[in-house]
Design an enzyme around this catalytic site. Structure first.
Site, short mmCIF file in Angstrom:
data_model
loop_
_atom_site.label_atom_id
_atom_site.label_comp_id
_atom_site.label_asym_id
_atom_site.label_seq_id
_atom_site.Cartn_x
_atom_site.Cartn_y
_atom_site.Cartn_z
N PHE A 24 0.92 -1.07 0.45
CA PHE A 24 -0.23 -0.16 -0.06
C PHE A 24 0.89 1.26 -0.50
O PHE A 24 1.64 1.40 0.63
CB PHE A 24 -0.49 -0.07 1.59
CG PHE A 24 -1.92 1.37 1.14
CD1 PHE A 24 -2.85 1.00 0.60
CD2 PHE A 24 -1.64 2.06 2.04
CE1 PHE A 24 -3.63 2.56 0.73
CE2 PHE A 24 -2.44 3.41 2.51
CZ PHE A 24 -3.53 3.56 1.17
N GLY A 25 1.44 2.45 -0.99
CA GLY A 25 1.52 3.75 -0.74
C GLY A 25 0.26 4.41 -0.78
O GLY A 25 -0.47 4.90 -1.22
N TYR A 26 1.23 5.23 0.16
CA TYR A 26 0.73 6.95 0.41
C TYR A 26 0.57 7.95 0.52
O TYR A 26 -0.53 8.62 0.37
CB TYR A 26 -0.68 6.71 2.01
CG TYR A 26 1.10 6.46 3.28
CD1 TYR A 26 1.54 7.28 3.37
CD2 TYR A 26 1.44 5.03 2.70
CE1 TYR A 26 2.29 7.54 3.96
CE2 TYR A 26 2.63 5.26 3.64
CZ TYR A 26 3.15 5.80 4.64
OH TYR A 26 4.01 5.82 5.47
N GLY A 27 1.60 7.59 -0.53
CA GLY A 27 2.42 9.12 -0.30
C GLY A 27 3.16 9.29 -1.76
O GLY A 27 2.09 8.72 -2.89
N SER A 28 4.33 9.43 -1.66
CA SER A 28 4.85 8.54 -3.74
C SER A 28 4.70 8.07 -4.65
O SER A 28 4.76 7.67 -4.86
CB SER A 28 7.12 9.65 -3.27
OG SER A 28 7.39 8.51 -2.47
N GLU A 99 12.80 3.60 0.64
CA GLU A 99 12.38 4.01 2.12
C GLU A 99 13.48 4.08 3.06
O GLU A 99 12.20 3.96 4.60
CB GLU A 99 10.86 2.87 2.32
CG GLU A 99 9.67 3.15 0.79
CD GLU A 99 9.39 4.11 1.02
OE1 GLU A 99 8.94 5.23 2.22
OE2 GLU A 99 9.43 4.52 -0.68
#
Length: 190
Positions: A24-28, A99
């Protein structure tokens, strides 16, 4: 905890033996998927809210002038929208490095727009990491973002790309929108 979390993340073995894992990605990760993936779908996770509380010393700022990037903060009842990617475990070597500035892998339930869900991974930078900057007003965050630049470019580009990606998903994030508003005002004054 050290700024560099690669070794810690490499010890996470929860998904060892899996042919693929949802991330799950929520930024870049919403707007910059610089890794191969099998599938990409809009998704959300519950109990977390997106916040510009993490320092970026390696991508959008420097050690002496860190930028601000998003992490997740626990918030009961909150839903954080983003993008999920189905990846093979081989991609985690790249993702752990990308990350590495304080983010740790965390297993989480990922919900898709069709109502289905799956257990997957998300990278979160908690208050325990050395790069954590913590809460500030949206105006102060925007001012810091306006002045920060790192090897990956201006911090402002990160914010503006994230705000645009969320609009394209049809998902409103009040925190991101308020910071974007202040940043655009600062840029108009310059």
């Amino acid at each position: 905890m050290s700024l560099n979390t690669v070794a810690i993340n490499q010890r996470m073995d929860k998904f060892d033996g899996h042919a693929s894992v949802w991330l799950f990605g929520y930024g870049s990760l919403i707007f910059k998927a610089d890794f191969p993936f099998i599938e990409r779908r809009p998704a959300s996770i519950a109990g977390w809210t997106r916040r510009f509380w993490q320092g970026s010393h390696d991508h959008r700022g420097t050690a002496s002038a860190p930028g601000r990037v998003v992490t997740l903060a626990p918030e009961p009842g909150a839903v954080c929208h983003g993008m999920a990617y189905l990846v093979t475990p081989e991609e985690f070597a790249h993702l752990d490095y990308r990350e590495k500035n304080g983010y740790l892998r965390l297993a989480t339930d990922i919900r898709f727009e069709d109502g289905s869900s799956v257990e997957g991974l998300v990278y979160i930078a908690t208050h325990e990491n050395a790069a954590y900057l913590g809460p500030a007003s949206e105006r102060d965050i925007a001012r810091q973002i306006a002045g920060a630049r790192g090897p990956s470019g201006p911090n402002s580009k990160y914010l503006l790309e994230l705000a645009k990606a969320l609009r394209e998903l049809g998902k409103f994030d009040a925190h991101v929108a308020e910071i974007e508003k202040h940043l655009l005002a600062f840029q108009a004054e310059a």
